[in-house]
Write a protein that holds these residues in place. Structure first.
Motif, PDB file in Angstrom:
ATOM      1  N   GLN A 172       0.306   3.956   0.984  1.00  0.00           N
ATOM      2  CA  GLN A 172       0.200   5.007   2.117  1.00  0.00           C
ATOM      3  C   GLN A 172       0.934   4.193   3.173  1.00  0.00           C
ATOM      4  O   GLN A 172       1.697   5.016   4.137  1.00  0.00           O
ATOM      5  N   VAL A 173       1.151   3.148   3.308  1.00  0.00           N
ATOM      6  CA  VAL A 173       1.940   2.394   4.299  1.00  0.00           C
ATOM      7  C   VAL A 173       3.473   2.631   4.196  1.00  0.00           C
ATOM      8  O   VAL A 173       4.274   3.090   5.030  1.00  0.00           O
TER       9      VAL A 173
ATOM     10  N   ARG B 107      -9.569   4.496  -1.027  1.00  0.00           N
ATOM     11  CA  ARG B 107      -8.845   4.716   0.075  1.00  0.00           C
ATOM     12  C   ARG B 107      -9.134   3.830   1.356  1.00  0.00           C
ATOM     13  O   ARG B 107     -10.131   3.230   1.221  1.00  0.00           O
ATOM     14  N   VAL B 108      -7.898   3.616   2.001  1.00  0.00           N
ATOM     15  CA  VAL B 108      -8.239   2.583   3.429  1.00  0.00           C
ATOM     16  C   VAL B 108      -8.625   3.697   4.625  1.00  0.00           C
ATOM     17  O   VAL B 108      -7.954   4.412   4.933  1.00  0.00           O
TER      18      VAL B 108
ATOM     19  N   ASP C 199      -3.214   2.214  10.725  1.00  0.00           N
ATOM     20  CA  ASP C 199      -4.388   2.556  10.169  1.00  0.00           C
ATOM     21  C   ASP C 199      -4.444   2.396   8.659  1.00  0.00           C
ATOM     22  O   ASP C 199      -5.603   1.755   8.337  1.00  0.00           O
ATOM     23  N   LYS C 200      -3.387   2.531   7.996  1.00  0.00           N
ATOM     24  CA  LYS C 200      -3.367   2.360   6.570  1.00  0.00           C
ATOM     25  C   LYS C 200      -3.216   1.103   5.966  1.00  0.00           C
ATOM     26  O   LYS C 200      -3.434   0.663   5.041  1.00  0.00           O
TER      27      LYS C 200
ATOM     28  N   ASP D 106      -3.438  11.042   0.016  1.00  0.00           N
ATOM     29  CA  ASP D 106      -4.695  10.295   0.800  1.00  0.00           C
ATOM     30  C   ASP D 106      -6.034  11.167   0.264  1.00  0.00           C
ATOM     31  O   ASP D 106      -7.041  10.597  -0.061  1.00  0.00           O
TER      32      ASP D 106
ATOM     33  N   THR E  80      -0.574   5.534  12.024  1.00  0.00           N
ATOM     34  CA  THR E  80      -0.493   5.932  10.671  1.00  0.00           C
ATOM     35  C   THR E  80      -0.387   4.781   9.956  1.00  0.00           C
ATOM     36  O   THR E  80      -1.215   4.358   9.094  1.00  0.00           O
TER      37      THR E  80
ATOM     38  N   ALA F 157      -8.526   8.951  12.245  1.00  0.00           N
ATOM     39  CA  ALA F 157      -8.436   9.469  10.582  1.00  0.00           C
ATOM     40  C   ALA F 157      -9.653   9.830  10.025  1.00  0.00           C
ATOM     41  O   ALA F 157      -9.681  10.590   8.785  1.00  0.00           O
TER      42      ALA F 157
ATOM     43  N   ASN G 200       0.893  -1.151  -0.107  1.00  0.00           N
ATOM     44  CA  ASN G 200       0.082  -0.033  -0.007  1.00  0.00           C
ATOM     45  C   ASN G 200       0.875   1.302   0.032  1.00  0.00           C
ATOM     46  O   ASN G 200       1.580   1.245   0.914  1.00  0.00           O
TER      47      ASN G 200
END
Length: 420
Positions: free
Chosen positions: A200-201, A386-387, A315-316, A378, A312, A417, A198
């Motif tokens: 974002q990760v 989006r996650v 969450d992602k 994001d 963070t 979030a 991911n």
């Protein structure tokens, strides 16, 4: 907060003590084992290497086991590593023992953070994670100074003997207080590894590496700054380290509730404050009063970044957070090693003992830029891709409870979030 968080905090206290105490014991170890201090410094690197290797490896190997059993196995391995350290007959054995003690570090905090968040209400997840990390901060206030003094007065083996006892206490506390928490059955290891792809990760991990590297670029040379620039006596260094730990504790206490309230703003604020404190640090150390105040401030803003950074990433990767959480612990240790190296380069170039502060400020600012970029991307992503925390599938909580579906069939509990 559940009593199980106390067991996690005790474990974190032991891990934090053994991680940082070696820096103060290097002269004692070097003298006893007939080696040089720079060579003894490899003991610090061996532990960090163990963390980086062990975080993904042990997380993968234990992905299908009950979470409580994983925590017990990891803490048992940590305890054995410290016992071997205390009994090591020579430098090579001690080097291997330090690597062994570091192996469970990242995996324990990775699994522990997920367990802590699962045991409380969604709105208190960050506070639960911060409570576990509070044990790490208290290690720097009490554990490291006391263990360093013990090692200097009685011998470094006694220090690792005490840490072994702390490990045994932690195992007993985990066995008694942590409930049975089954691993996620759906997807298993493949799903966990997939979460690391991911973007974002990955941006979250990159934020950790750059953002937290600034802390260790300065912390690694704090003793020399305080003695050679500020003019404090070597005996005052223990007090300085304790003050840094006080700041870390305050940062952990503040960051938890703020992260629960607004995740990204807390992350941006902590990284921005860290960059500012680091930029001012070279000026502050010129005076004894401002130097000590700056040490507390560095500990506070530095550790205020850890909870939002951890949350963070979790969450992602919320559908499979354990491996990502452990990977973030490896990222923290890469930041530790990289920051120390970059700070050392600045000093070796002849820029002076305070030069790591300016380099560290640049690193923290880079981390902030990565975090802001991740936030912008994001927000720009299509809603369906989006996650978003609190929507869709969530891991079951301790005791087998599940979310209650809202009207229309979609489960939703608003989290930090969602409010960004």
């Amino acid at each position: 907060m559940p009593l199980a968080l106390l067991a996690l905090a005790i474990s974190a206290f032991g891990i934090g003590t053994t991680e940082f105490v070696m820096m103060g014991l290097l002269p004692n170890v070097a003298g006893d084992l007939h080696t040089s201090v720079p060579t003894a410094g490899y003991l610090v690197s061996a532990y960090a290497l163990g963390v980086v290797v062990g975080a993904p490896l042990l997380t993968a190997l234990t992905s299908k086991l009950d979470r409580k059993r994983v925590l017990l196995l990891l803490m048992a391995l940590f305890t054995v590593g410290n016992l071997v350290s205390a009994l090591a007959p020579g430098f090579s054995t001690l080097l291997a023992a330090r690597f062994l003690a570091g192996l469970p570090h990242g995996a324990f905090f990775g699994v522990g953070a997920v367990v802590a968040a699962r045991m409380v209400d969604e709105r208190r997840g960050a506070r639960a994670v911060a409570t576990m990390f509070l044990g790490l901060t208290l290690a720097n206030v009490l554990g490291v100074p006391v263990a360093t003094l013990l090692g200097q007065q009685v011998g470094w083996r006694a220090t690792f003997g005490v840490v072994t006892v702390i490990g045994l206490i932690a195992v007993a506390a985990l066995a008694a207080l942590v409930p049975q928490l089954p691993a996620e059955r759906k997807g298993g290891l493949r799903r966990e590894a997939g979460a690391l792809r991911n973007p974002q990760v990955l941006l979250g991990l990159l934020t950790t590496v750059f953002g937290f590297a600034g802390v260790f670029a300065v912390y690694s040379y704090l003793a020399s700054m305080m003695t050679d620039v500020t003019g404090l006596s070597p005996s005052m260094v223990t007090l300085v380290l304790a003050l840094f730990g006080v700041g870390m504790t305050l940062g952990a206490l503040i960051a938890g509730p703020l992260t629960d309230r607004a995740l990204r703003p807390t992350l941006y604020g902590a990284l921005g404050a860290l960059a500012l404190v680091l930029a001012l640090f070279p000026l502050a150390v010129q005076n004894r009063v401002t130097a000590l105040a700056a040490v507390v401030a560095l500990g506070l803003v530095g550790f205020a970044t850890t909870t939002p950074l951890q949350i963070t990433v979790m969450d992602k990767a919320r559908h499979a957070p354990t491996l990502a959480s452990a990977a973030n612990q490896a990222a923290f240790n890469l930041a530790n090693a990289g920051g120390a190296w970059i700070g050392g380069v600045a000093i070796s170039l002849g820029w002076g003992w305070t030069s790591p502060g300016y380099v560290a400020a640049l690193l923290a600012a880079t981390g902030l830029a990565v975090a802001v970029t991740a936030g912008v991307l994001d927000r720009a992503a299509p809603a369906g891709s989006r996650v978003v925390a609190g929507r869709g599938h969530l891991p079951p909580k301790a005791g087998g409870g599940h979310l209650t579906p809202k009207a229309g069939g979609a489960s939703h509990v608003e989290t930090a979030a969602d409010r960004v």
